[in-house]
Design an enzyme around this catalytic site. Sequence first.
Site, mmCIF file in Angstrom:
data_model
loop_
_atom_site.group_PDB
_atom_site.id
_atom_site.type_symbol
_atom_site.label_atom_id
_atom_site.label_comp_id
_atom_site.label_asym_id
_atom_site.label_seq_id
_atom_site.Cartn_x
_atom_site.Cartn_y
_atom_site.Cartn_z
ATOM 1 C CB SER A 197 2.935 -8.747 6.097
ATOM 2 O OG SER A 197 3.224 -9.879 5.313
ATOM 3 C CE1 TYR B 242 -0.415 -6.921 1.882
ATOM 4 C CE2 TYR B 242 1.582 -8.210 2.216
ATOM 5 C CZ TYR B 242 0.301 -7.872 2.598
ATOM 6 O OH TYR B 242 -0.277 -8.467 3.697
#
Length: 262
Positions: free
Chosen positions: A144, A157
């Site tokens: 990401s 995350y």
Amino acid sequence: MTMSMKDKICIVTGAASGIGKAIATRYVADGAKVAIADLDLEKANETARELTEKGPGEAMGVKMDVTSEEQVNAGTDAVVKAWGGVDVLVANAGIQIVHKVEDFPFDEWKKLLSIHLDGAFLTTKAAIPHMKKRGGGAVIYMGSVHSKEASALKAPYVTAKHGLLGLARVVSKEGGEYGVRANVICPGFVKTPLVEKQIPEQAKDLGISEEEVVNKIMLGDTVDQEFTTVEDVAELAWVFAAFPTNALTGQSVVVSHGWYMN
């Protein structure tokens, strides 16, 4: 240099929907055999049927909880039994949970880390021996922009996505002599159900409107106020899988409309 996925045997986790499904679709369209590995076997089988009908490649559904070593190994074995090996692994399965650090339930922290990191580790561990037997392969992790950057409310995350960079680099070092490559795709905000779900959650947590979450938090730093698409991500996943040499290994590439540049 010829780049093709024809007859490559692939496992894509979390592939019954979203980014994973788009990657599987791209691979099958180029003649690959793709295992749709997902928690939801019914949905995985449905996706596999849909992609096989389109061809020219084919797909099969595999039930896989990526946090279960037993299920990961059984699913990988099923693919090898059906098609004879593994050439490509895309560790894509993931979830999102948002809270401030001091409010983050420890169980939720562990759950998210387990799906993203344990899942990537277990699927890689299961796939590598089969790749070595076939003279090489491609391991692709779904990172990401948060592999490079941080955002409020996303402690586990961001931690997990940073961790995937380290895992990819180790796999690259260990796999080099066997032709096993590892790379990380780092998308910006992609309009998936995962992101759609975050919009009202972040609006509530930050005390702002949903429109402000989209325009300021999610797309504020892009060059054109555009979401990245699942097809954008799938195209990069195709490049990483089809690239035939060790020249491209241990790398991370950001697809984010310029949100993050490095």
